[in-house]
Design a protein around this motif. Structure first.
Motif, short mmCIF file in Angstrom:
data_model
loop_
_atom_site.label_atom_id
_atom_site.label_comp_id
_atom_site.label_asym_id
_atom_site.label_seq_id
_atom_site.Cartn_x
_atom_site.Cartn_y
_atom_site.Cartn_z
N ASP A 1 0.83 -1.21 0.00
CA ASP A 1 0.00 0.00 0.00
C ASP A 1 0.86 1.26 0.00
O ASP A 1 0.57 2.22 -0.72
CB ASP A 1 -0.93 0.01 1.22
N LYS B 1 2.40 1.66 -3.46
CA LYS B 1 1.42 2.09 -4.46
C LYS B 1 1.01 3.55 -4.28
O LYS B 1 0.64 4.21 -5.25
CB LYS B 1 0.17 1.20 -4.39
N SER B 2 1.08 4.04 -3.04
CA SER B 2 0.78 5.45 -2.79
C SER B 2 2.00 6.34 -3.05
O SER B 2 1.98 7.53 -2.74
CB SER B 2 0.30 5.65 -1.34
N ARG C 1 4.99 6.47 -1.73
CA ARG C 1 5.73 7.00 -0.59
C ARG C 1 7.12 6.37 -0.45
O ARG C 1 7.95 6.88 0.29
CB ARG C 1 4.93 6.78 0.70
#
Length: 268
Positions: free
Chosen positions: A245, A248-249, A251
């Protein structure tokens, strides 16, 4: 006709006096205005009650959340246990190589640290990260517990997200373990003598990169309470979901290190 100041004040006083006498003699006039205001308020009250309504019981909270298909509670009020999905293949989900991560390291990091003494002089650029309620830091021999603030925030966010995921899935709380952080140039030279994956221009030199092992975890147990055992593979599945996650964001970059048994992560 020109009105003097005294004439204006006298007329104003006379009007105020007449209004006061009218209110005393005919009090229904004031009551009529009040009734009109109450009618307006009563027409608006249903909407305000909906907005300001506060449930008085836990059951009411559950009912409110049920109506919006809560991801935390079932219809009977019991907590929802989310499934563990992991990622299809670790090498495919986390392919970010040294060549990819070094670009971000150079962008967000400090200039390479030469030795321990040089690292001590960089404390205005780096933050200490060895103490946290969200993760555990291993005893380090070839790195020191400092990161640039951007990377330190990322690591803390990962720890909190890992806690949340474990709780939603009904798994006892564990901390993931950080095994490597900031390395000096001297550290890299020594490390390359026995670690073939260590590169001369390591991302760890810039304070933007850290390693999280995926085959060991630290159990968080309240005093005098023995938590049930959880397989490391199950914890690895949950950790991979969190890292996926975050990646995918956009970061961070993540590399799955097979031989070293860790996720190699650089902040973006």
């Amino acid at each position: 006709m020109k009105i003097t100041k005294n004439q204006y004040l006298a007329a104003f006083s006379m009007i105020v006096l007449l209004l006061a006498i009218t209110r005393i003699v005919f009090p229904m006039i004031a009551d009529g205005n009040r009734d009109a205001e109450e009618n307006v308020v009563s027409q608006q009250q249903p909407e305000q009650e909906v907005v300001n309504a506060v449930p008085e019981k836990v059951e009411d909270v559950v009912k409110v959340e049920d109506s919006s298909h809560s991801r935390f509670f079932n219809n009977d009020g019991t907590p929802v246990k989310h499934r563990i999905f992991s990622v299809p293949r670790y090498t495919d989900a986390f392919p970010d190589s040294q060549q990819v991560q070094i670009v971000a390291a150079c962008k967000w990091g400090v200039s390479p640290v030469k030795d321990r003494q040089d690292a001590e002089s960089r404390k205005k650029e780096l933050v200490y990260m060895a103490v946290s309620p969200y993760y555990h830091v291993d005893k380090m021999y070839r790195s020191i517990p400092y990161l640039v603030p951007r990377a330190a925030v990322l690591l803390s966010d990962m720890g909190r997200a890992f806690y949340d995921s474990l709780q939603l899935k009904g798994i006892p709380i564990h901390q993931f373990i950080v095994t490597s952080v900031l390395r000096t140039q001297d550290d890299v030279v020594k490390l390359r003598n026995y670690n073939g994956n260590a590169t001369e221009n390591s991302c760890h030199l810039y304070g933007t990169t850290f390693d999280i092992c995926y085959n060991r975890y630290k159990t968080v147990e309240p005093p005098q309470e023995k938590r049930r055992a959880v397989r490391n593979d199950s914890l690895k599945f949950v950790l991979s979901e969190v890292l996926n996650d975050m990646r995918k964001s956009q970061r961070c970059y993540v590399k799955y290190e097979v031989k070293q048994g860790c996720f190699h992560i650089t902040v973006r």
